[in-house]
Design a protein around this motif. Structure first.
Motif, PDB file in Angstrom:
ATOM      1  N   ASP A 107     -58.779 -27.022  -1.698  1.00  0.00           N
ATOM      2  CA  ASP A 107     -57.472 -27.645  -1.488  1.00  0.00           C
ATOM      3  C   ASP A 107     -56.601 -26.657  -0.702  1.00  0.00           C
ATOM      4  N   LEU A 108     -55.876 -27.149   0.299  1.00  0.00           N
ATOM      5  CA  LEU A 108     -55.058 -26.245   1.123  1.00  0.00           C
ATOM      6  C   LEU A 108     -54.045 -25.459   0.296  1.00  0.00           C
ATOM      7  N   GLN A 109     -53.613 -26.025  -0.829  1.00  0.00           N
ATOM      8  CA  GLN A 109     -52.659 -25.350  -1.717  1.00  0.00           C
ATOM      9  C   GLN A 109     -53.201 -23.995  -2.203  1.00  0.00           C
ATOM     10  N   LEU A 110     -54.531 -23.903  -2.363  1.00  0.00           N
ATOM     11  CA  LEU A 110     -55.098 -22.657  -2.882  1.00  0.00           C
ATOM     12  C   LEU A 110     -54.775 -21.470  -1.970  1.00  0.00           C
ATOM     13  N   PHE A 111     -54.791 -21.713  -0.652  1.00  0.00           N
ATOM     14  CA  PHE A 111     -54.571 -20.602   0.278  1.00  0.00           C
ATOM     15  C   PHE A 111     -53.184 -20.000   0.097  1.00  0.00           C
ATOM     16  N   GLU A 112     -52.183 -20.859  -0.088  1.00  0.00           N
ATOM     17  CA  GLU A 112     -50.823 -20.325  -0.237  1.00  0.00           C
ATOM     18  C   GLU A 112     -50.651 -19.606  -1.573  1.00  0.00           C
ATOM     19  N   VAL A 125     -62.366 -23.377 -11.234  1.00  0.00           N
ATOM     20  CA  VAL A 125     -63.261 -23.943 -10.224  1.00  0.00           C
ATOM     21  C   VAL A 125     -63.908 -25.185 -10.837  1.00  0.00           C
ATOM     22  N   GLY A 126     -63.855 -26.283 -10.114  1.00  0.00           N
ATOM     23  CA  GLY A 126     -64.412 -27.536 -10.613  1.00  0.00           C
ATOM     24  C   GLY A 126     -65.887 -27.687 -10.296  1.00  0.00           C
ATOM     25  N   LEU A 127     -66.546 -28.550 -11.041  1.00  0.00           N
ATOM     26  CA  LEU A 127     -67.970 -28.886 -10.856  1.00  0.00           C
ATOM     27  C   LEU A 127     -68.875 -27.674 -11.051  1.00  0.00           C
ATOM     28  N   ASN A 204     -50.783 -21.670 -13.985  1.00  0.00           N
ATOM     29  CA  ASN A 204     -51.387 -21.092 -15.182  1.00  0.00           C
ATOM     30  C   ASN A 204     -52.783 -21.656 -15.460  1.00  0.00           C
ATOM     31  N   CYS A 205     -53.547 -21.790 -14.365  1.00  0.00           N
ATOM     32  CA  CYS A 205     -54.940 -22.257 -14.455  1.00  0.00           C
ATOM     33  C   CYS A 205     -55.053 -23.656 -15.049  1.00  0.00           C
ATOM     34  N   SER A 206     -54.048 -24.492 -14.774  1.00  0.00           N
ATOM     35  CA  SER A 206     -54.110 -25.866 -15.274  1.00  0.00           C
ATOM     36  C   SER A 206     -54.516 -26.856 -14.173  1.00  0.00           C
ATOM     37  N   LYS A 207     -54.662 -26.368 -12.928  1.00  0.00           N
ATOM     38  CA  LYS A 207     -55.039 -27.247 -11.816  1.00  0.00           C
ATOM     39  C   LYS A 207     -56.331 -26.762 -11.171  1.00  0.00           C
ATOM     40  N   VAL A 208     -57.175 -27.705 -10.781  1.00  0.00           N
ATOM     41  CA  VAL A 208     -58.385 -27.355 -10.022  1.00  0.00           C
ATOM     42  C   VAL A 208     -58.070 -27.495  -8.532  1.00  0.00           C
ATOM     43  N   LEU A 209     -58.183 -26.377  -7.809  1.00  0.00           N
ATOM     44  CA  LEU A 209     -57.890 -26.392  -6.366  1.00  0.00           C
ATOM     45  C   LEU A 209     -59.124 -26.030  -5.530  1.00  0.00           C
TER      46      LEU A 209
END
Ligand code: UGA
Ligand code: MN
Length: 239
Positions: A107-112, A125-127, A204-209
């Motif tokens: 997800d592009l959000q991860l880079f920022e 990390v998902g999957l 806080n590690c609640s989203k998978v990016l």
């Protein structure tokens, strides 16, 4: 800060589509430098072509796995990631390192988020594995443990795509071992990372990016004709 995105890669029918998709993600990211580390004696033309066409700032290096690692369940992408680490040590003093395999979706959000890593940052990390996600466990804004389906006595049971490192803490004694399943943990341990140094990202590690999407195994086609006689068809036997 610039993000140094390190991708180990090797030739197979999925390589061009995987790298094309990854290139198209990275083309949306400002201040990124793509280090593509080819598991080949020399840099391959098919990878070079993708890099040139992307218009991204890049470094293409090659470092094949030693012959002794050609067995089942061998450590994947180690010689080439090590070559990328050496290149960074020799050429870069500032920025953020991220290991992005060619079979991941980002997800592009991860880079920022990773761009501001002070020492080491971590995120889900998902999957991954039997639990479907690998993630640090966060309490009161601090990482207190890890949720991972394969702890395996690892200090940091995380996936390669689950952390970023500030290049200022890289040093010549930081290295990745040729031990399948322990590359990321032993690399972080060799960096001298302490649990309290790690910044949790992705709310806080609640989203998978980022996801370990993987691509379905490719079966060689069974052809009833001799494709060597047709010069406009891909020659699958090259793989
Ligand atoms: C998993 C993790 O996702 C890897 O980051 C870790 O290095 C690996 O386990 C391990 O513990 O050995 P996995 O999905 O099983 O990896 O393997 P691949 O996705 O096939 O390979 C990981 C990366 O190394 C990919 O970018 C791939 O292109 C590259 N690779 C793979 C090579 O450079 N050479 C190879 O022979 C195979
Ligand atoms: Mn993979």
């Amino acid at each position: 800060k610039t993000i140094y995105f390190v991708t180990p890669t090797y030739p197979r029918p999925q390589q061009v589509p995987e790298l094309t998709r990854l290139a198209h993600t990275l083309m949306h990211v400002p201040r990124i430098h793509w280090i593509v580390a080819d598991d080949q004696p020399t840099c391959s033309d098919q990878v070079s072509t993708i890099l040139k066409r992307s218009g991204l700032p890049y470094t293409h290096i090659s470092s094949p796995k030693p012959y002794i690692y050609k067995y089942a369940n061998f450590p994947r992408g180690v010689a080439n990631r090590r070559a990328a680490l050496n290149w960074l040590l020799d050429n870069v003093s500032e920025g953020v390192l991220y290991f992005g395999d060619d079979d991941n979706t980002v997800d592009l959000q991860l880079f920022e988020e990773i761009r501001h890593t002070k020492r080491v940052s971590m995120f889900p990390v998902g999957l991954i594995g039997g639990y479907g996600v690998s993630s640090p466990i966060v309490k009161n804004g601090k990482i207190v443990g890890f949720f991972d389906s394969w702890p395996a006595s690892r200090t940091f049971p995380v996936d390669m795509a689950g952390f970023a490192v500030n290049i200022e803490i890289l040093n010549p004694s930081a290295t990745m071992p040729f031990i399948a399943g322990h590359e990321e943990d032993k690399f972080l341990v060799s960096l001298g990372v302490k649990l309290e140094d790690i910044e949790p990202l992705a709310e806080n590690c609640s989203k998978v990016l980022v996801w370990h999407t993987r691509t379905e195994k490719f079966k060689k086609p069974t052809l009833k004709i001799n494709i060597d006689k047709l010069d406009n068809l891909p020659k699958y036997q090259h793989f």
